[in-house]
Structure formats: C-alpha cells, structure tokens
Enzyme design. Structure first.
Site, short mmCIF file in Angstrom:
data_model
loop_
_atom_site.label_atom_id
_atom_site.label_comp_id
_atom_site.label_asym_id
_atom_site.label_seq_id
_atom_site.Cartn_x
_atom_site.Cartn_y
_atom_site.Cartn_z
N ASP A 1 0.85 -1.19 0.00
CA ASP A 1 0.00 0.00 0.00
C ASP A 1 0.89 1.24 0.00
OD1 ASP A 1 -3.26 0.10 0.79
OD2 ASP A 1 -2.19 2.00 0.91
N ASN B 1 -5.67 -4.72 -6.72
CA ASN B 1 -6.92 -4.19 -6.14
C ASN B 1 -6.99 -2.67 -6.17
OD1 ASN B 1 -9.32 -4.14 -4.14
ND2 ASN B 1 -7.71 -3.03 -3.04
N TYR C 1 -13.11 6.76 -14.22
CA TYR C 1 -13.35 5.48 -13.56
C TYR C 1 -13.90 4.47 -14.59
CZ TYR C 1 -14.45 2.40 -9.61
OH TYR C 1 -14.49 1.35 -8.72
N LYS D 1 -11.54 1.30 -15.76
CA LYS D 1 -11.98 -0.06 -15.39
C LYS D 1 -12.28 -0.91 -16.62
CE LYS D 1 -11.69 0.12 -10.90
NZ LYS D 1 -10.78 -0.74 -10.16
N THR E 1 -18.17 -0.37 1.39
CA THR E 1 -16.78 -0.36 1.84
C THR E 1 -16.38 1.07 2.19
OG1 THR E 1 -15.95 0.04 -0.40
CG2 THR E 1 -16.21 -2.27 0.25
N1 LIG Z 1 -16.58 -0.21 -2.97
C1 LIG Z 1 -17.20 -0.34 -4.10
O1 LIG Z 1 -18.41 -0.10 -4.19
C2 LIG Z 1 -16.46 -0.80 -5.31
C3 LIG Z 1 -17.21 -1.13 -6.42
C4 LIG Z 1 -16.55 -1.56 -7.56
C5 LIG Z 1 -15.17 -1.68 -7.56
N2 LIG Z 1 -14.46 -1.34 -6.47
C6 LIG Z 1 -13.02 -1.47 -6.56
O2 LIG Z 1 -12.46 -2.05 -5.41
C7 LIG Z 1 -11.11 -1.60 -5.28
C8 LIG Z 1 -10.85 -0.88 -3.98
O3 LIG Z 1 -11.26 -1.60 -2.98
P1 LIG Z 1 -10.92 -1.23 -1.48
O4 LIG Z 1 -12.22 -1.37 -0.81
O5 LIG Z 1 -9.76 -2.04 -1.06
O6 LIG Z 1 -10.49 0.34 -1.54
P2 LIG Z 1 -9.73 1.24 -0.51
O7 LIG Z 1 -9.65 2.56 -1.21
O8 LIG Z 1 -10.30 1.17 0.85
O9 LIG Z 1 -8.28 0.58 -0.43
C9 LIG Z 1 -7.39 0.62 -1.46
C10 LIG Z 1 -6.01 0.90 -0.95
O10 LIG Z 1 -5.22 1.26 -2.08
C11 LIG Z 1 -4.25 2.17 -1.63
N3 LIG Z 1 -3.69 2.94 -2.73
C12 LIG Z 1 -4.26 4.00 -3.38
N4 LIG Z 1 -3.41 4.47 -4.31
C13 LIG Z 1 -2.30 3.69 -4.25
C14 LIG Z 1 -1.06 3.69 -4.95
N5 LIG Z 1 -0.80 4.59 -5.90
N6 LIG Z 1 -0.15 2.74 -4.65
C15 LIG Z 1 -0.39 1.83 -3.68
N7 LIG Z 1 -1.55 1.78 -2.98
C16 LIG Z 1 -2.48 2.71 -3.25
C17 LIG Z 1 -4.97 3.05 -0.62
O11 LIG Z 1 -4.05 3.67 0.27
C18 LIG Z 1 -5.91 2.07 0.05
O12 LIG Z 1 -5.40 1.61 1.28
C19 LIG Z 1 -10.86 -0.58 -6.35
O13 LIG Z 1 -10.22 -1.15 -7.45
C20 LIG Z 1 -12.28 -0.15 -6.67
O14 LIG Z 1 -12.36 0.43 -7.93
C21 LIG Z 1 -15.08 -0.91 -5.33
#
Ligand SMILES: NC(=O)c1ccc[n+]([C@@H]2O[C@H](COP(=O)([O-])OP(=O)(O)OC[C@H]3O[C@@H](n4cnc5c(N)ncnc54)[C@H](O)[C@@H]3O)[C@@H](O)[C@H]2O)c1
Length: 266
Positions: free
Chosen positions: A43, A96, A162, A166, A197
């Site tokens: 992260d 992710n 987005y 995606k 989330t």
């Molecule tokens: N929650 C939803 O409704 C939903 C729906 C569809 C898709 N998603 C996808 O799920 C994924 C995110 O899930 P999550 O719940 O873990 O999100 P989150 O944002 O809670 O966690 C993602 C982590 O990625 C880290 N991050 C951000 N930029 C970064 C970088 N440049 N390098 C390294 N780390 C980095 C952040 O610090 C964070 O801790 C995404 O790809 C999102 O598009 C979520």
C-alpha cells in the site's frame, strides 16, 4: 486439512483500506492468509499496509507490509523482487488498487485524468510487466484484478476516468490471459457492483446525495436488486476462487459480484 493457498505467495496491491472497516483489498489479504498464503500487503499508506499485516499476524498467518506507489515501475519491481527473495516466487498477483474522482470530460482537470489512469490502469500494466517473467519461469501463476461493474455499465455517477480505466483494465487482463494461456498463467477480473466499503465515503456522498452519507447508503441499497449492497468479503470470495486451482480452467474472463445489478434494466 490442506488449504487452497498453503505455501503460496500472494501479492495484494492496495491491501490497506482508506477508512475504518473492511475494504476489498484488506479483506482479500486476510482471506488469502486464512487459506494458508504468505501475503505481501502492499500500500502507498504504510500504516494501512501494516494494519492489514498485523491482523494477519494476530490470526497466526504470514504477511509482510510493504510501502509502494503502484504507479511507479521501480516500486513495483522492488516489491516483486522482495516477494521472490523472501518466499521464492509469486503465485498470485491481486491488483486491487483503484480510485475514483467524480467528473465528466469537460469539468475533470486533465491532470486528474492522467493520475487516475496511472493509479487504476498503468499500475496493472506495470505489475504485469514485472510479475509475468517470474510466473513464466515458474510455469504457473494467477492474476486477479479488481475491475468494476462501472467498466461495463454507466452507473449514474459521472466519473469518466473510472469508467474508462476499469473497462481498459479488464481488457488488459483478457489480453494477458490469452497471451499467457499456454504458459500456465491465468488472468481474470472481478467486477464488484455497489459494495459497502470505506471507499464509497470518498467523494461519492456528494455525487449521490449532496454530501449526505446516510442518504447515499439508502440510495445505493435501493438500487441493488437484493435491496442491499454487498461487502468486501463477497469480493474476496470471488478473488480467492479465481486465484485458486479450483479455477484452473478459468481465464480471460470477468466475474461480477454485484447482486445482479449489471443485469438490471432500470
Ligand atoms: N466499494 C465499491 O463499491 C467498489 C465497487 C466496484 C469496484 N471497487 C473497486 O475495489 C477496489 C478498492 O477496494 P478497497 O475497498 O480495497 O479500496 P480502498 O480505497 O479502501 O483501499 C485501497 C487501498 O489502495 C491504496 N492505494 C491508493 N493508491 C495507491 C497507490 N498509488 N499505490 C499503492 N496503494 C495505493 C490506498 O491507500 C488504500 O489503502 C478498487 O479497485 C475499486 O475500484 C469498489
């Protein structure tokens, strides 16, 4: 009893969570460890990576926290090298990381477009660039990316980067899958729908409900065919399946984890 990922090494990019509770990456990292994997929790936020690794350690699992910015090729090269040096290889790459910023083509600043493309898409290209040679030497490996239903549908929120990132991400996985199918390497994409989330509290309350987070939740629940959003554990279940040998003949495809919303007409 043997577990699906006993002795396997797994890299989770974006293994922290932007807020308290369970994000998709955090839940995936913990679930991989519960199934016997050694997990490199990556992260950009060191504290978030450490929190996930600490949860795994408390449960008796194996994990390392690793700070990296996945938009940087040198950071990705270093984290792949760390996984190989520490655990002898990379069995699973789970991409992710994904961020969203509300804005259409006219109002979104160009720098925001480039940044989100870098974080959501270029990072996956870079991760594949550095991990595929390792997996090719091993003669096996599985890559699972987290896409979104937004990669195949317009969800009502005007966030052009987005949608575009995606959509491209899942086709990137398809192209990797086909190029590497004969080399024992699989690549697939999960498509979460509307999930509950911590990430959804970043910017989305404004887009849904003039900043009212409770109303945003109500609107999103109402949009779901089941009447409720899914959660990070639903996403993790699908990610683990696609990464496991149980999916050994599944590659180049997408798996929606969306309670049916992508099949809905209105
Ligand atoms: N929650 C939803 O409704 C939903 C729906 C569809 C898709 N998603 C996808 O799920 C994924 C995110 O899930 P999550 O719940 O873990 O999100 P989150 O944002 O809670 O966690 C993602 C982590 O990625 C880290 N991050 C951000 N930029 C970064 C970088 N440049 N390098 C390294 N780390 C980095 C952040 O610090 C964070 O801790 C995404 O790809 C999102 O598009 C979520």
């Amino acid at each position: 009893m043997s577990k699906d990922f006993d002795g396997r090494s797994v890299i989770v990019l974006g293994a922290g969570s932007v807020g308290p509770g369970w994000g998709n990456g955090k839940a995936c990292a913990v679930r991989f460890a519960r199934e016997g994997a050694r997990v490199l929790c990556v992260d950009i936020n060191a504290a978030a990576a450490e929190e996930t690794a600490a949860i795994i350690a408390r449960e008796g699992g194996k994990a390392l926290a690793h700070k990296a910015d996945v938009t940087r090729s040198d950071d990705i090269e270093a984290l792949v090298a760390r996984c190989v040096e520490t655990w002898g290889g990379v069995d699973v790459l789970h991409h992710n990381v994904g961020i969203a910023r509300v804005g259409g083509c006219v109002d979104l600043p160009e720098d925001d477009w480039r940044h989100i493309m870098d974080v959501n898409l270029t990072s996956a290209f870079l991760a594949c660039k550095h991990v595929l040679p390792v997996m090719e030497r091993q003669g096996k490996g599985a890559i699972v990316a987290t896409g979104s239903v937004a990669g195949i549908r317009y969800t009502g929120v005007p966030y052009v980067t987005y949608y575009a990132s995606k959509a491209a991400l899942q086709h990137l996985m398809t192209s990797v899958a086909l190029e590497y199918a004969a080399k024992g390497i699989r690549a697939n994409t999960v498509l979460p729908g509307l999930m509950h989330t911590p990430m959804i509290f970043q910017g989305l309350p404004d887009a849904y409900a003039d900043g009212d987070a409770d109303r945003m939740i109500a609107v999103r629940e109402q949009q779901c065919p089941t009447g409720a959003m899914g959660d990070a554990w639903d996403v993790a279940e699908a990610v683990l399946y696609l990464a496991s040998d149980r999916a050994k003949y599944v590659t180049g495809t997408t798996l929606a984890v969306d309670g049916g919303i992508s099949m809905k007409f209105t």
